[in-house]
Scaffold this motif. Structure first.
Motif, PDB file in Angstrom:
ATOM      1  N   ILE A 163      -0.133   4.613  -5.601  1.00 29.77           N
ATOM      2  CA  ILE A 163      -1.206   4.404  -6.629  1.00 29.77           C
ATOM      3  C   ILE A 163      -1.892   5.776  -6.586  1.00 29.77           C
ATOM      4  O   ILE A 163      -2.279   6.688  -5.498  1.00 29.77           O
ATOM      5  N   CYS A 164      -1.988   6.317  -7.902  1.00 26.47           N
ATOM      6  CA  CYS A 164      -2.395   7.795  -8.014  1.00 26.47           C
ATOM      7  C   CYS A 164      -3.279   7.762  -9.223  1.00 26.47           C
ATOM      8  O   CYS A 164      -3.610   6.587  -9.825  1.00 26.47           O
ATOM      9  N   ASP A 165      -3.740   9.125  -9.599  1.00 25.03           N
ATOM     10  CA  ASP A 165      -4.424   8.936 -10.893  1.00 25.03           C
ATOM     11  C   ASP A 165      -3.874   8.532 -12.105  1.00 25.03           C
ATOM     12  O   ASP A 165      -4.530   8.026 -13.223  1.00 25.03           O
ATOM     13  N   ARG A 176       0.835  -4.244  -4.235  1.00 27.57           N
ATOM     14  CA  ARG A 176      -0.349  -5.009  -3.742  1.00 27.57           C
ATOM     15  C   ARG A 176      -1.098  -4.466  -2.284  1.00 27.57           C
ATOM     16  O   ARG A 176      -2.272  -4.555  -2.207  1.00 27.57           O
ATOM     17  N   LEU A 186      -0.842  -1.553  -1.015  1.00 25.22           N
ATOM     18  CA  LEU A 186      -1.758  -0.222  -0.959  1.00 25.22           C
ATOM     19  C   LEU A 186      -3.111  -0.515  -1.913  1.00 25.22           C
ATOM     20  O   LEU A 186      -4.021   0.103  -1.295  1.00 25.22           O
ATOM     21  N   GLU A 187      -3.120  -1.565  -2.664  1.00 28.53           N
ATOM     22  CA  GLU A 187      -4.307  -1.886  -3.440  1.00 28.53           C
ATOM     23  C   GLU A 187      -5.317  -2.404  -2.283  1.00 28.53           C
ATOM     24  O   GLU A 187      -6.513  -2.007  -2.499  1.00 28.53           O
ATOM     25  N   ARG A 188      -4.770  -3.342  -1.759  1.00 25.73           N
ATOM     26  CA  ARG A 188      -5.787  -4.056  -0.705  1.00 25.73           C
ATOM     27  C   ARG A 188      -6.199  -3.054   0.385  1.00 25.73           C
ATOM     28  O   ARG A 188      -7.502  -3.255   0.882  1.00 25.73           O
ATOM     29  N   GLU A 189      -5.653  -2.035   0.566  1.00 23.64           N
ATOM     30  CA  GLU A 189      -5.914  -1.219   1.848  1.00 23.64           C
ATOM     31  C   GLU A 189      -6.716   0.099   0.996  1.00 23.64           C
ATOM     32  O   GLU A 189      -7.362   0.952   1.629  1.00 23.64           O
ATOM     33  N   GLY A 190      -6.563   0.352  -0.310  1.00 24.91           N
ATOM     34  CA  GLY A 190      -7.265   1.207  -1.032  1.00 24.91           C
ATOM     35  C   GLY A 190      -6.629   2.676  -0.633  1.00 24.91           C
ATOM     36  O   GLY A 190      -7.347   3.682  -0.912  1.00 24.91           O
ATOM     37  N   LEU A 191      -5.369   2.468  -0.436  1.00 29.57           N
ATOM     38  CA  LEU A 191      -4.559   3.802   0.011  1.00 29.57           C
ATOM     39  C   LEU A 191      -4.002   4.332  -1.450  1.00 29.57           C
ATOM     40  O   LEU A 191      -3.403   3.782  -2.152  1.00 29.57           O
ATOM     41  N   ARG A 192      -4.790   5.468  -1.743  1.00 28.08           N
ATOM     42  CA  ARG A 192      -4.187   6.340  -3.032  1.00 28.08           C
ATOM     43  C   ARG A 192      -3.678   7.565  -2.498  1.00 28.08           C
ATOM     44  O   ARG A 192      -3.850   8.092  -1.596  1.00 28.08           O
TER      45      ARG A 192
END
Length: 115
Positions: free
Chosen positions: A52-54, A73, A75-81
């Motif tokens: 997940i990036c800009d 999913r 990565l989204e849950r953890e908010g890891l960008r």
């Protein structure tokens, strides 16, 4: 690049997980190419990844249908960008069915626990 090898084995299939900072699709492809410099990873059946990036969410199943979305999913849950996670599988000769998604989740959890 952080690599956790031999984290899980099931019915002959073996899993590893790796990851590192990554800002876009070009970085992601370069990361996977660098990972595949290791002959063992180049011979793997699947190197599925999520990022997940800009530019938005990106993924590759690399033939393991749904694996990239599973990683995304999490990565989204953890908010890891701006951090790619690659789950590598060496196929062991027996189909794992839905267990393969649980194994991808286990691999990603183990990687995230190391951050």
């Amino acid at each position: 690049m952080r690599i956790l090898e031999n984290i899980l084995t099931d019915r002959g299939s073996k899993y590893a997980v790796s990851g590192g900072p990554c800002r876009n699709e070009a970085d992601a492809r370069a990361f996977v190419a660098a990972l595949k410099q290791d002959r063992k990873f180049a011979k793997a059946t699947h190197n599925s990844w999520g990022l997940i990036c800009d530019d938005g969410p990106m993924k590759s199943d690399d033939g393991e249908s749904g694996a990239g979305m599973t990683i995304l999913r999490m990565l989204e849950r953890e908010g890891l960008r701006d951090h790619i996670i690659v789950v590598t599988r060496w196929y062991g000769g027996k189909h794992l069915g839905g267990d393969r998604f649980r194994h991808v989740q286990t691999a990603v959890r183990q990687y995230m626990a190391q951050l």
